[in-house]
Design a protein around this motif. Sequence first.
Motif, short mmCIF file in Angstrom:
data_model
loop_
_atom_site.label_atom_id
_atom_site.label_comp_id
_atom_site.label_asym_id
_atom_site.label_seq_id
_atom_site.Cartn_x
_atom_site.Cartn_y
_atom_site.Cartn_z
N GLU A 1 0.83 -1.20 0.00
CA GLU A 1 0.00 0.00 0.00
C GLU A 1 0.86 1.25 0.00
O GLU A 1 0.55 2.24 -0.67
N PHE A 2 1.94 1.21 0.76
CA PHE A 2 2.86 2.35 0.79
C PHE A 2 3.48 2.59 -0.59
O PHE A 2 3.62 3.73 -1.03
N LEU A 3 3.87 1.51 -1.27
CA LEU A 3 4.48 1.65 -2.58
C LEU A 3 3.49 2.18 -3.62
O LEU A 3 3.90 2.76 -4.63
N LYS A 4 2.18 2.01 -3.37
CA LYS A 4 1.20 2.63 -4.24
C LYS A 4 1.26 4.15 -4.11
O LYS A 4 1.03 4.89 -5.07
N LEU A 5 1.55 4.61 -2.90
CA LEU A 5 1.70 6.04 -2.67
C LEU A 5 2.99 6.56 -3.28
O LEU A 5 3.08 7.73 -3.66
N CYS A 6 4.00 5.70 -3.36
CA CYS A 6 5.33 6.09 -3.85
C CYS A 6 5.76 5.11 -4.94
O CYS A 6 6.67 4.28 -4.72
N PRO A 7 5.16 5.18 -6.12
CA PRO A 7 5.42 4.16 -7.16
C PRO A 7 6.84 4.17 -7.72
O PRO A 7 7.26 3.19 -8.32
N THR A 8 7.59 5.26 -7.53
CA THR A 8 8.95 5.31 -8.05
C THR A 8 10.00 4.95 -7.00
O THR A 8 11.19 5.16 -7.21
#
Length: 364
Positions: A346-353
């Motif tokens: 879920e966190f990586l969805k906020l920070c896709p790069t």
Amino acid sequence: MFIRPCYFVFTPHHRYLIHQLRVLYTSKEEKSVFEYCDPPAGTYEGMCQLRNNVSFHFFTTQPPCGDAAIFPMVNSSLCVTNPLKRKISEESVEFMATKKSRHDDDASDTFSVDVHRTGGKCVVGGAQDSHESGTAYHIMGALRRKPGRGDPTLSMSCSDKMMRWNVLGIQGALLSHFIAYPIYFHSVIVCGPLFNRESMERSLYGRLHDNDIMFPDDFKSHGYCIHHPELWHVGKLSKACDEALEQVTEGPNKRLSPTAIIWCSKPLTYEIMVQGLRQGANARLNATKKSSVSICKGKIFQEVKDLIDDIPQHSIPKTLRGHKECLQTYYSYKQASTTYSQARNEFLKLCPTWLTNGREYEQF
């Protein structure tokens, strides 16, 4: 295993947490900062949580590199290069900007508003710096690599790492097998002249609120959130510390040291690390157990496995019970921590790069 010499925020807190978990699960003589979850059955069977009267605090003598290091400064002949003597405030920036707008013809060289610069480059695929003059040089809120010389690193900047802590907690995937809820720093204390509250708030949690993605309810039910730590600024160190820091930071030939001191009170740990290895190790040879410091991934992983072996079978957390045969590598143990892994996704969805290491680096 060696420590990548890239994080001033790489702390030995995992060793302390493992020690406290060992006290809870195996010792009856010492009191742990953890307590068993109540009720213990179901999802949290065999797991624990931090006691209500226990909190963790992060102390640093400089702002984290990356986004938190970008904030207004006054670039003028009145400003000195020594950061210990530089006076910075939002009021002075506003005053100088107003004065410049009124006296552009004769004050353009004397008073100009700029921002402190960071060496961390924006990650590929995200917003990029314009490198224009003045306050437009950097874009604020962007994800950045850890600054440094040589080949580009896969390590995120300190600001980004601390932002992740404010979502996922400091316990990490391995210890999330034991700890039911994320552990957040209650406060972040910056000691020294370089501090800007707005940039700290933006970098540590504020930029996450600008994202339209909302956390699902099951994510929140396990205690995950966008945590807002208290931010404190202590303007000065002791006089002796100020003088010592000034002595080693002044002059054109001064460079940052590759040496770090690792100290932890429980379990008692004191080591000197040089460029990611224990002091005295030959950096030209492959890292070995003897050359590795106690806070590297390999040593932490071994401590976790030793802890599991020492816990009575009926007390082992549910996610680890009966899975010893299929859990062989560092990567497999991390993936088996399902709640943390889902929260991380879920966190990586906020920070896709966000930059991640390849799986091959965790197959040990």
